[in-house]
Write an enzyme that holds these catalytic residues in place. Structure first.
Site: not given
Lengths: 322, 247, 379
Positions: C362-364
């Site tokens: 997540y978040e990239g």
């Protein structure tokens, strides 16, 4: 020059620790080639006081003013200081318990004495006066020299033991020199622990940890303790959970105990716990985890289920007692 | 009402105790220093009193005897919520020395809290000595305190039970476990406000300690634990009687 | 160069450690098992100021620097990454975005309550058909004059249920591609918003993740952040900051697993010796320590750059990619060191391993971070 020992009583009887203190003070006096006197304050039975003569106490200063039973630090400190002056005491010995800890520092200031608390055993030397003192909650000891002419020490319970030494005791009435204004503590309520051995007095302590799983599982611990005449104790998580009262918590931030025999049931033995029990003479550990650190500190151990071991212990103790 | 709390700066309680080569001094290498646990509980209780008694408690001050490196401990006390800190710039030589130094700054408080002992030297002496020097009342083994109409009601542990007692102020209360449940964790706001709170440094007075530590010792290592099988547990009790001779 | 922390930074680290070791640890296994939201902890941590620790005191925040934030996130994540992700999203995505780019009115209205932790924020970027690709937003925010009409679906939204202030990224001018995207502050109670079911995740089960559906949701124009079409830049800038939070979380998972492994090898014996006395185990610990230290230094470097007002996107991408990848490695090794015990919940490390996996996603994802890093190299 003399040694003065402050003898404590509770509920009309001498506390158990008083006999160890008496034994210690009389031995210390003989090492110092001087005399020993004991002081008793508050209402206590005469038949109790004479028991001290079996532990080498020949001079007994007594004041039975019931107001002392309110355990007023300032009043007791004042009276002990007066007794120390009267007997020209160079060393005053008190118990390292709640009362002794409360009174001794006030007394030390009054007498301009150096003070060492939680002393273990007799001094290493009299001149200079050097004692062994517990430090870092049992993780270490220190040799402490007291430079002042007068000394106040509190003795760790069970660090010396009781030594019988029958002498003839003279009981003297003692005027404590206190007035009504010295008694300022108003006791509203006292909850006495009855029918149980006090943790500080106990020769044997039966202790339970998180491995006991719940408050309602304490019955076998209490049964074993009662059969052995032992005190009950617990580890920190147990008192934090509210399974047992805080007064039973032994370890770094709780009580420090040094019984002859310490049972640890379901206690893993965190460093903070071990500090509070490491001066025990014999430690028995029961834990399901073979690698629990408590086994490093224990003399005897069982890797197993506390709930299987406790009934066997209870049975064996019953066999021994019968 | 003004409250003073005596603060000790002690090694973290999980510390493995080590000494220098000739065993004359504690080895502070790698030690994390904390507020003496009972002092921290006292501060927590003082904060509770301040917040729950509606303005009865006007000021909470913390004081210690120590060198500059102990200021972290005082600033943590400020972050938790104390209004002011006082550091007496000297080494804590012994209980008498520390109490004598604190006596300079401890006058004029209604209530003084001290911890039952310091977790390093286990002295149990500074609080009582300070009370005697200030000629005020003291009560020890305090496990609960309430303020009611300018008086304090105290729960204390005694050898043999516990008591509820009432005492007039001023008073020095020597506190132990139970006084507060758990020490407070400082909040961001408190940490931020601690930046601007006063931390006064006071010079020590000339006084001689009455005791000194000549050498430290460590307890003798234990012999290996004798293991007994779970189903042979009864044997252990017999060993306690016949071998260890403690039953 | 100066590698020493300030007294204040250490105090914040200690506060986070105390809370984690004293409180989070008590019910972390149970909450993970039941996938139960940590309501009590979020409230307590809000009172301590962790939910808005990076926000300026002017808007009721803690006013702390990003270095302190890294230290706090690491300590909390050693015990409970579900709680730390709630804090991370609130602090370094939502609060950061509004504080940096919002209008004064938006800050008064939304930032204060978020910083105090009275309301929790969520960041709505991911979509079913575009996980990490922020350029192709299917969710639309149609310009209706004085309001936007939002339609579409957002996926994998942390704090979707527990949060009540949404930052929504949506397309207003499809013809302008990513330059047509806007970022809107949306109150969750607005009619037309509905939540998908609670996602039954592999890890971080105590934080709530849902998809969020928008059907003709009216959002006032004054809730747009920045100029028309600023949304993509906003999202990228915010994610740069957010990466420091997640990198620190991954760091905490790794260092927490390492600490547990060290303690375990000191108390458990095999073949008559403590585990750490076996060189094969000791070497594993050494490798863990180097990885953890590298990750920590990357996180702190990114935080330091941000605190100095210097560009930190490159550094935060490196921190996020490295910390997430080593978190997976270190937690996996921690389970290995614990043997059978590592595979049961009581010993925590299996949970840390499940949680570490998410930090790579997540978040990239780690791959996205590598794109960011390599683009920077080839500039």
């Amino acid at each position: 020059m003399s040694v003065l020992v402050y003898i404590e009583n509770w509920d009309g009887k001498l506390k158990k620790v008083s006999f160890e203190l008496a034994s210690y003070a009389s031995k210390l006096a003989s090492e110092m080639k001087t005399s020993v006197a004991a002081l008793s304050l508050g209402a206590v039975e005469e038949s109790e006081l004479v028991k001290l003569s079996a532990y080498g106490i020949s001079t007994l200063l007594v004041n039975k003013d019931e107001r002392f039973n309110n355990l007023d630090n300032q009043a007791i400190a004042k009276a002990v200081a007066r007794a120390a002056e009267k007997t020209n005491a160079s060393v005053v010995v008190l118990a390292h318990n709640n009362l002794g800890k409360a009174v001794s520092p006030r007394l030390a200031v009054k007498l301009k004495a150096g003070m060492v608390s939680a002393v273990h055993g007799l001094p290493l030397s009299i001149d200079p006066f050097v004692v062994t003192k517990m430090m870092f909650t049992g993780k270490a000891f220190g040799h402490v020299a007291i430079q002042s002419e007068k000394k106040v020490i509190t003795l760790s319970s069970n660090s010396f033991g009781m030594i019988e030494n029958q002498v003839t005791a003279a009981i003297e009435d003692f005027d404590p020199g206190v007035s009504e204004t010295d008694f300022i503590t108003k006791v509203e309520q006292t909850n006495k622990i009855t029918g149980k051995v006090l943790l500080n007095d106990a020769d044997i302590v039966v202790s339970g940890g998180r491995g006991m799983k719940a408050a309602e599982n304490w019955a076998p611990i209490e049964e074993l303790a009662s059969l052995l005449g032992a005190g009950t104790a617990c580890s920190r998580p147990v008192s934090d959970e509210g399974w047992r009262p805080h007064s039973e918590h032994v370890g770094q931030t709780g009580k420090i105990v040094a019984p002859n025999l310490y049972f640890a049931f379901g206690i893993s033995g965190a460093i903070q716990h071990l500090g509070g029990v490491s001066s025990s003479k014999v430690i028995v550990a029961v834990n399901k985890d073979p690698d629990a650190p408590i086994f490093e500190a224990a003399d005897y151990g069982i890797v197993g289920d506390v709930f299987k071991v406790l009934p066997q212990f209870i049975e064996a103790v019953k066999e021994i007692k019968s | 009402m003004k409250i003073l709390i005596l603060i000790g700066n002690v090694p973290d309680t999980t510390t493995k105790v080590r000494f220098n080569a000739d065993k004359t001094a504690f080895d502070p290498t790698g030690i994390q220093w904390i507020i003496n646990p009972w002092d921290e509980l006292a501060l927590t209780r003082a904060m509770d009193l301040k917040e729950t008694t509606g303005g009865v408690v006007s000021e909470i001050v913390v004081a210690n005897v120590g060198r500059q490196e102990t200021e972290g401990t005082l600033r943590k006390a400020l972050a938790i919520g104390a209004d002011k800190a006082i550091r007496i710039d000297a080494d804590a030589k012994d209980a008498f020395y520390v109490a004598s130094q604190l006596a300079q700054v401890a006058k004029g408080y209604d209530l003084i809290f001290a911890g039952i002992e310091a977790s390093d030297y286990n002295g149990s002496a500074v609080g009582g000595m300070l009370a005697e020097m200030l000629e005020i009342n003291s009560v020890s083994a305090v496990s609960g305190i309430q303020i009611e109409n300018g008086n304090v009601k105290i729960n204390r542990e005694i050898d043999g039970g516990s008591q509820t007692i009432a005492l007039p102020l001023p008073l020095l209360a020597i506190v132990q476990k139970g006084i507060a449940k758990e020490p407070r964790i400082p909040a961001m706001r408190g940490i931020m406000m601690a930046r601007t709170k006063p931390l006064e440094v006071v010079q020590p007075i000339a006084v001689e300690p009455k005791t000194n530590i000549t050498v430290f010792t460590l307890p003798a290592p234990k012999a290996a634990c004798k293991k007994i099988a779970e189903d042979q547990a009864k044997d252990l009790i017999y060993l306690l009687r016949d071998e260890a001779k403690v039953l | 160069m100066n590698f020493t922390f300030t007294e204040e930074q250490l105090m914040i680290q200690q506060a986070a450690r105390d809370y984690a070791q004293r409180e989070l640890i008590k019910d972390v296994i149970e909450r993970d098992h039941k996938a139960e939201y940590p309501t009590r902890h979020v409230k307590a941590l809000a009172e301590l100021g962790f939910l808005g620790m990076l926000v300026s005191p002017e808007y009721d925040g803690g006013g702390m620097d990003t270095v302190s934030y890294v230290l706090a996130m690491e300590e909390l994540s050693k015990v409970d990454a579900s709680v730390s992700v709630i804090i991370s999203v609130n602090n370094s995505l939502v609060c950061y975005g509004i504080e940096k780019y919002g209008t004064e009115d938006q800050k008064q209205k939304y930032l204060r309550v978020l910083a105090r932790g009275e309301k929790i924020g969520a960041f709505l970027l991911s979509e079913p058909e575009a996980g990490s690709d922020a350029t192709s937003q299917k969710t639309t925010a149609e310009d209706m004059g004085d309001y936007y009409l939002v339609n579409g679906t957002k996926n994998w939204i942390t704090n979707a249920h527990s949060g009540s202030i949404y930052l929504v990224i949506a397309q207003t001018h499809p013809e302008k591609k990513h330059r047509g995207i806007n970022a809107l502050i949306v109150d969750k109670n607005t009619p037309g918003i509905s939540l998908g079911p609670h996602e039954d995740k592999m890890g971080m089960r105590s934080s709530d993740t849902h998809s969020v559906m928008f059907t003709d949701v009216k959002v006032p124009k004054e809730n747009r952040i920045g100029e028309d079409g600023f949304g993509f830049k906003f999202a990228m800038s915010t994610l740069e900051a957010g990466r420091i939070g997640i990198a620190s979380q991954a760091l905490g998972l790794a260092s927490g697993a390492m600490e547990r492994s060290i303690a375990y090898t000191k108390e458990r014996k095999a073949f008559g010796k403590f585990l750490f006395e076996h060189q094969s185990v000791a070497f594993k610990l050494a490798e863990m320590a180097v990885k953890v230290e590298n990750a920590r230094n990357l996180c702190l470097k990114a935080a330091w750059l941000k605190d100095q007002g210097l560009p930190y996107g490159f550094a935060s991408a490196m921190a996020k990619q490295y910390a997430a990848d080593i978190a997976m490695e270190v937690t996996t090794e921690a389970v290995q060191i614990h043997g059978g015990y590592g595979y049961v919940k009581e010993y925590h490390v299996e949970r840390l391993m499940r949680e570490a996996k998410l930090t790579q996603i997540y978040e990239g994802t780690s791959e996205i971070q590598k794109i960011v890093i390599s683009r920077e190299l080839l500039k």
